[in-house]
Scaffold this active site. Structure first.
Site, short mmCIF file in Angstrom:
data_model
loop_
_atom_site.label_atom_id
_atom_site.label_comp_id
_atom_site.label_asym_id
_atom_site.label_seq_id
_atom_site.Cartn_x
_atom_site.Cartn_y
_atom_site.Cartn_z
N ARG A 17 0.81 -1.23 0.00
CA ARG A 17 0.00 0.00 0.00
C ARG A 17 0.85 1.28 0.00
O ARG A 17 0.34 2.36 -0.22
CB ARG A 17 -0.95 -0.02 1.21
CG ARG A 17 -2.08 -1.01 1.06
CD ARG A 17 -2.74 -1.34 2.39
NE ARG A 17 -1.96 -2.29 3.19
CZ ARG A 17 -2.32 -2.76 4.38
NH1 ARG A 17 -3.46 -2.36 4.92
NH2 ARG A 17 -1.56 -3.62 5.04
N GLY A 89 1.52 -13.91 5.35
CA GLY A 89 0.75 -13.40 6.47
C GLY A 89 1.52 -13.35 7.77
O GLY A 89 2.62 -13.91 7.90
N GLU A 167 -10.27 -9.10 10.33
CA GLU A 167 -9.59 -8.18 9.41
C GLU A 167 -10.63 -7.45 8.56
O GLU A 167 -11.70 -7.99 8.29
CB GLU A 167 -8.63 -8.95 8.50
CG GLU A 167 -7.42 -9.47 9.23
CD GLU A 167 -6.69 -8.41 10.04
OE1 GLU A 167 -6.21 -7.43 9.45
OE2 GLU A 167 -6.62 -8.55 11.28
N TYR A 375 33.57 33.08 -3.25
CA TYR A 375 33.70 31.62 -3.30
C TYR A 375 35.06 31.24 -2.74
O TYR A 375 36.10 31.67 -3.25
CB TYR A 375 33.57 31.09 -4.74
CG TYR A 375 33.92 29.62 -4.79
CD1 TYR A 375 33.15 28.69 -4.08
CD2 TYR A 375 35.04 29.15 -5.46
CE1 TYR A 375 33.48 27.35 -4.06
CE2 TYR A 375 35.39 27.80 -5.45
CZ TYR A 375 34.59 26.91 -4.74
OH TYR A 375 34.93 25.58 -4.71
N ASN A 395 40.13 27.46 -7.87
CA ASN A 395 40.72 26.23 -7.34
C ASN A 395 40.73 25.10 -8.34
O ASN A 395 41.38 24.10 -8.14
CB ASN A 395 39.99 25.78 -6.07
CG ASN A 395 38.53 25.50 -6.33
OD1 ASN A 395 37.90 26.13 -7.18
ND2 ASN A 395 37.97 24.58 -5.59
C1 UD1 Z 1 -2.12 -6.02 11.00
C2 UD1 Z 1 -3.16 -6.85 11.72
C3 UD1 Z 1 -4.36 -5.97 12.00
C4 UD1 Z 1 -3.94 -4.77 12.82
C5 UD1 Z 1 -2.78 -4.02 12.15
C6 UD1 Z 1 -2.22 -2.97 13.10
C7 UD1 Z 1 -2.96 -9.15 10.93
C8 UD1 Z 1 -3.56 -10.21 10.07
N1 UD1 Z 1 -3.56 -7.99 10.92
O1 UD1 Z 1 -2.70 -5.60 9.76
O2 UD1 Z 1 -5.35 -6.71 12.69
O3 UD1 Z 1 -5.04 -3.92 13.02
O4 UD1 Z 1 -1.72 -4.91 11.81
O5 UD1 Z 1 -1.28 -2.15 12.51
O6 UD1 Z 1 -2.02 -9.43 11.61
N2 UD1 Z 1 4.40 -8.96 7.87
C9 UD1 Z 1 5.31 -9.96 7.70
N3 UD1 Z 1 5.00 -10.99 6.86
C10 UD1 Z 1 3.84 -11.07 6.19
C11 UD1 Z 1 2.89 -10.02 6.38
C12 UD1 Z 1 3.21 -9.00 7.23
O7 UD1 Z 1 6.40 -9.94 8.31
O8 UD1 Z 1 3.64 -12.04 5.46
C13 UD1 Z 1 4.75 -7.84 8.78
C14 UD1 Z 1 4.78 -6.49 8.07
O9 UD1 Z 1 6.09 -6.19 7.61
C15 UD1 Z 1 4.34 -5.52 9.15
C16 UD1 Z 1 3.49 -6.39 10.09
O10 UD1 Z 1 3.77 -7.73 9.78
O11 UD1 Z 1 5.41 -4.99 9.90
C17 UD1 Z 1 1.98 -6.13 9.88
O12 UD1 Z 1 1.68 -6.38 8.52
P1 UD1 Z 1 0.72 -5.42 7.70
O13 UD1 Z 1 0.62 -5.96 6.32
O14 UD1 Z 1 1.06 -4.03 7.88
O15 UD1 Z 1 -0.64 -5.76 8.46
P2 UD1 Z 1 -1.91 -4.84 8.60
O16 UD1 Z 1 -2.73 -4.96 7.38
O17 UD1 Z 1 -1.51 -3.48 9.02
MG MG Z 2 0.28 -2.52 9.12
#
Ligand code: UD1
Ligand code: MG
Length: 469
Positions: A17, A89, A167, A375, A395
């Site tokens: 995003r 995820g 979610e 300068y 220079n």
């Molecule tokens: C997540 C939560 C949501 C919460 C929000 C708060 C889940 C499913 N959802 O959503 O409920 O309200 O955070 O900010 O957990 N990441 C990984 N691997 C992945 C996916 C994500 O390491 O496969 C890491 C991302 O880098 C990030 C964090 O997990 O730092 C959260 O991921 P993001 O995609 O931002 O989740 P949200 O949609 O914000």
């Molecule tokens: Mg997030």
């Protein structure tokens, strides 16, 4: 046996995003990456909690960039890096930490933090931990808060005895209207994680494994709804990045004010978190201070000034619209208005740099003055020497740079060019309008301009009268 804590920071996501190729965890906010803030707070939590803590960072998307960033920013730190091969995820990300570092299963507690939440503070971690620790029946605690516009966040769906998290993509119309949102920060008993993590399914609209499924109505879990949700604001979009940057900026400026820095309009300054300013200094509106910049005490910095990676001593005056990079400015010096100090510049105590002066890789000793339109590049100017208006160090010969050296107490008249390499001694005098091509010894006088010719009454030959139309 002593309780121990594994802190797992999830930083493997793509950050789709954000729309830019940089991994989201490395996006900058007030001069640091989002991830750095979360790591620093995790370290300070580890210190304050007084239990053995181990910190893991899960990387995946553009992992090489993240790994080299961590090595650079946190050298010799005990951080453990785990790799999530595909971004399936948040639950899958946590799993990656346990598969790469199976001893994380041995920690009594597992604290999960998201890398995209830079406003988090160690005290928020402490609150979650204390709640879990003080209730032996609980298996997990999640942090939540209310948001008028909850778009993008998971919703906390409270049931009679518990809660679960839905979610946005999977939420019903009614659930979408709920304003209590999931922060993405949790502490759990590791035994609970072990029981549930492997069973989480990806049968949802995103086809991802949601970590939020560690919380179900039937589990003995609690959600602490924080009155102020600011520390949990997540960054998924550029708009949210600007929002958290604004808060980080306000926090830093506030800290500086508490320490005795006076801002004429604190809202209009952009000062990165790494910048230090001494007590009694006065900062005018609309300034930008970046990177490794240290500003001393009782220094005044006027509007429109940009300073990067520079050290400014006490009692310095930086007048409006000056641009200063990788420079050192001594006590009581004055710079500007509209001066440009390029990398490698050192300005001595009580020296004066005036308007429209550009200085590059040069050293000006105490009390030296370059007051107007000049300068100065690859030069050294000694103590109390005065450089007149319109001075130029020539220079560069088109291929190489050469040095200009001017001694102490020397006077250089206006409109002088010095063809480098060249050396002028102490107590020398260079006449105005000279192009100096040869070195001048100490106490020497040099002038290099053509003789003036004056012819009385001859002006009318050159004065032209306008033809009438
Ligand atoms: C997540 C939560 C949501 C919460 C929000 C708060 C889940 C499913 N959802 O959503 O409920 O309200 O955070 O900010 O957990 N990441 C990984 N691997 C992945 C996916 C994500 O390491 O496969 C890491 C991302 O880098 C990030 C964090 O997990 O730092 C959260 O991921 P993001 O995609 O931002 O989740 P949200 O949609 O914000
Ligand atoms: Mg997030």
């Amino acid at each position: 046996m002593t309780d121990t804590i594994g802190v797992v920071i999830l930083a493997a996501g793509k950050g789709t995003r954000m729309k830019v190729p940089t991994p989201k965890a490395l996006m900058p906010a007030l001069g640091k990456s989002l991830l750095d803030y979360v790591i620093e707070e995790s370290f300070s939590f580890a210190k304050s909690v007084k239990l053995p803590c181990e910190i893991g960072v899960v990387v995946g998307h553009l992992k090489e960039e993240l790994i080299s960033h961590l090595a650079d920013k946190f050298p010799n730190s005990p951080l453990k890096t785990a790799i999530q091969r595909e971004q399936n995820g948040t639950a899958d990300a946590l799993k990656a930490c346990f598969s790469d570092h199976p001893h994380f299963w041995n920690h009594t507690y597992t604290l999960v933090a998201c890398a995209d939440t830079p406003l988090i503070r160690a005290t928020d971690f402490e609150k979650l931990f204390t709640t879990l620790k003080n209730n032996s029946q609980l298996v997990g605690v999640a942090a939540s808060f209310h948001l008028e516009n909850p778009t993008g966040y998971g919703r906390m769906v409270r049931a009679a005895n518990g809660f679960h998290i839905v979610e946005e993509k999977d939420a019903t119309e009614v659930e979408r209207k709920m304003t209590e949102v999931n922060s993405g920060f949790y502490i759990l008993k590791t035994s609970h994680v072990k029981d549930v993590l492997g069973k989480i399914s990806n049968k949802n609209k995103s086809g991802e494994f949601y970590l939020t499924d560690l919380f179900q109505d039937s589990f003995n879990v609690e959600a602490i709804c924080f009155e102020d949700g600011t520390p949990f604001l997540g960054v998924n979009t550029m708009e949210q990045l600007a929002e958290v940057s604004k808060e980080l900026r306000a926090r830093h400026t506030q800290k500086l004010m508490v320490s005795g820095v006076r801002f004429l309009n604190p809202e209009s300054t952009y000062i990165e978190s790494s910048v230090e300013i001494g007590v009694g200094s006065v900062i005018y509106p609309n300034v930008t201070f970046l990177g490794n910049t240290k500003i001393g005490e009782n220094t005044v910095i006027e509007s429109g000034t940009f300073i990067k990676d520079s050290t400014i001593a006490n009692e310095v005056q930086i007048l409006a619209n000056s641009y200063i990079e990788e420079s050192i400015i001594g006590t009581g010096a004055s710079v500007g208005p509209m001066a440009r100090l390029r990398p490698g510049t050192e300005i001595g105590t009580k020296a004066k740099i005036g308007n429209f002066v550009e200085i590059k890789k040069s050293k000006l000793a105490a009390g030296a003055k370059v007051s107007h339109l000049s300068y100065v590049g690859d030069a050294e100017i000694g103590e109390n020497s005065n450089i007149g208006c319109g001075f130029i160090t020539c220079n560069y010969d088109g291929a190489n740079k050469h040095k200009t050296k001017i001694g102490s107490n020397t006077f250089v008249g206006s409109d002088v060019q010095m063809i480098a390499p060249i050396e002028i001694g102490d107590n020398a005098f260079i006449g105005a309008g000279s192009t100096i091509t040869k070195s001048v010894p100490s106490e020497g006088f040099a002038i290099a301009r053509s003789q003036q010719v004056t012819k009385e009454g001859m002006a009318k030959k050159f004065l032209k009268t306008k033809k009438s139309e």
